[in-house]
Every structure is written in C-alpha cells, then in structure tokens.
Enzyme design. Structure first.
Site, short mmCIF file in Angstrom:
data_model
loop_
_atom_site.label_atom_id
_atom_site.label_comp_id
_atom_site.label_asym_id
_atom_site.label_seq_id
_atom_site.Cartn_x
_atom_site.Cartn_y
_atom_site.Cartn_z
N SER A 1 0.83 -1.20 0.00
CA SER A 1 0.00 0.00 0.00
C SER A 1 0.87 1.26 0.00
O SER A 1 1.66 1.48 -0.92
CB SER A 1 -0.95 -0.04 1.19
OG SER A 1 -1.96 0.93 1.08
N ASP B 1 -9.64 -5.40 -4.41
CA ASP B 1 -9.07 -4.39 -3.52
C ASP B 1 -10.00 -3.17 -3.51
O ASP B 1 -10.12 -2.47 -4.52
CB ASP B 1 -7.67 -4.01 -4.00
CG ASP B 1 -6.90 -3.15 -3.01
OD1 ASP B 1 -7.52 -2.32 -2.33
OD2 ASP B 1 -5.67 -3.31 -2.93
N HIS C 1 -7.54 -5.74 -0.03
CA HIS C 1 -6.34 -4.92 0.17
C HIS C 1 -5.47 -5.48 1.29
O HIS C 1 -4.25 -5.57 1.14
CB HIS C 1 -6.76 -3.48 0.50
CG HIS C 1 -5.62 -2.52 0.53
ND1 HIS C 1 -4.86 -2.22 -0.57
CD2 HIS C 1 -5.10 -1.78 1.55
CE1 HIS C 1 -3.94 -1.34 -0.25
NE2 HIS C 1 -4.04 -1.06 1.03
#
Length: 273
Positions: free
Chosen positions: A95, A224, A253
C-alpha cells in the site's frame, strides 16, 4: 528496542531478524512494522535478514510535526539503509509502503537495490484527475481526513471492514485481524496519520516507476476496495522496465488468509529467482 536517529532527529524503530541477504519491508497506512510479523519470521526462517521499520509518525517511531510526506519517508528509509550498511537489498512494500519503496529505489537506491515487491501499492497515483480518470475522487480522501479527525478509533474499526473484505460474502478474515488493524492504527500520531493521507493519495510516482532498473513484482488483489487494481498495478506494469504483474482473484487490500499464504510463497519464489 533498536532505533536509528535521522538527520532531523527523528527516531525510527525497526525490527531486524535473521542473517543473509537483507530484505526491508515497508508497511501500509495506518499500520506499523507489526503488519509484517509473519513475513519477517518467514524470511528469516528462509535465510534472509528481514528488517521492517515503523514509518515516522507510526508505531514506535517518533511523532514529529514535520516530514510526514513521501519524500521524507523515502529519505528516512535511505538513512536506515545507510546506517545499517545494507547492500544487494530486496524491498517489499504494501500500500503506502509500496510507494515508499518505489520512491526510495528510484531516488536513493542506485547500487543498493536488487529487487522490489509491491502488494496493493498506491503507485502510480491514487487521486482522480483528468489525466487519471480511473483514480479515486479527492472527496473520498477528504472523508478519510474528516473521519480521522472526528473519531479515529471508530474510523479505524469501520475501515478494517473494506480493508480486509469483511463486507464480502464468504469472507474468512478474523475479528482478531481486524482488531489488530485497529490496535496498530491507534499507535499512529494524529498529525502523522492526517498528513500521510495526502502523501499516499496525491504523490505521483510515475517518474519513479520509469526510473527503476531492477526486477519488480507487482501483486494486487482484484477485489481491492482501498487501492483499486485498475488505477494502480495495472498502470504501474506499463511504466516499469522489468515488471511482473500477478492479480489475485478475490483478494482484498489487507494481506491475510489465503491471499497471504499465496503472496508469501510468490515472494519467496521471486526473491530467490
């Protein structure tokens, strides 16, 4: 606990397990190096020196007023690498951490970095614009900022649902995993958490991706809900020279469960190849 002190006096906490070729893991928002605990042990067990740091403002690191931006995050990582004198380095970022390692590699890592792995990473750029119509509208990030300011404890509890796909039929993510997301989030200083939203959403990594000259493995779940695949890895793979994209069907995610098991195996295979 091990720390380094950066040139501006910020203390950066890090975990350092095992011996062998070094691997640095960079966490997402609003987490800490604890998010990589399983991978740290896995890598150390497989003969690597596994290192994960808490980004400034996060976890056990200092909570400075200044420097909560992607350039400084990458500079902090550079100071960690230099102080530990790491070479032939493998970088792994999830991320926001994916953006951090890409910027570090492009702007600081020449001659030190050998491979890169990203998972659910924010590059090339998250926010929607005329040049990036697939991106996420700025109003979404304004809402995140408002949630963090109004009641960050409840906001993190609520965010853990789409983060791990707990709102999807058949989700097997545990309440414990969601609780740990909340626990890590509550360690982030309010200023660092607030500023990092701009850092992960508005930083443009296009030129960093183009500059990379080492192999990069781009992992992304096709479900995601935080960093949509179409605006992230599917664009990044077109910008890098030596990239491999793997899409994980149904993966969210957050890295957990079957997705984590598959991703960890793919990481081991990629970095050993």
């Amino acid at each position: 606990m091990p720390f380094i002190t950066t040139s501006d006096g910020t203390q950066i906490y890090y975990t350092d397990w095992g011996t062998g070729q070094p691997v640095i893991l960079s966490h997402g928002w609003p987490l800490s190096s604890d998010a990589w605990a399983v991978e740290l042990k896995l890598l150390a067990d497989h003969g690597y020196r596994a290192i994960a740091h808490d980004r400034r403002g996060h976890g056990r690191s200092s909570q400075p007023w200044q420097g909560n931006d992607m350039d400084t995050y990458a500079a902090d990582l550079a100071e960690l690498v230099e102080q530990l004198d790491l070479h032939d380095l493998i970088l792994i970022g999830h991320s926001t951490g994916g953006g951090e390692v890409v910027r570090y590699a492009a702007q600081h890592g020449a001659g030190r970095v050998s491979k890169i792995v990203t998972a659910g990473a924010v590059p090339p750029v998250m926010v929607q614009s005329p040049a990036n119509p697939e991106g996420t509208p700025i109003e979404v990030f304004d809402g995140i900022r408002a949630g963090v300011l109004a009641d960050r404890s409840q906001f993190y509890k609520d965010l853990s649902e789409p983060f791990f796909g707990a709102n999807r039929e058949g989700s097997t993510v545990s309440q414990g995993a969601r609780d740990d997301f909340w626990r890590q989030g509550m360690l982030v200083g309010l200023k660092g958490a607030y500023d990092c939203i701009k850092a992960f959403s508005e930083t443009d990594f296009t030129e960093d991706l183009k500059a990379l000259d080492v192999p990069i493995f781009l992992a992304h779940g096709d479900d995601d809900q935080i960093v949509p695949l179409v605006a992230a890895a599917q664009k990044s793979i077109e910008l890098v020279k030596h990239g491999t994209l793997k899409v994980y069907p149904g993966a969210p995610h957050g890295i957990s469960g079957e997705y984590q098991a598959a991703l960890d195996q793919d990481i081991l295979e990629f970095i050993a190849s």
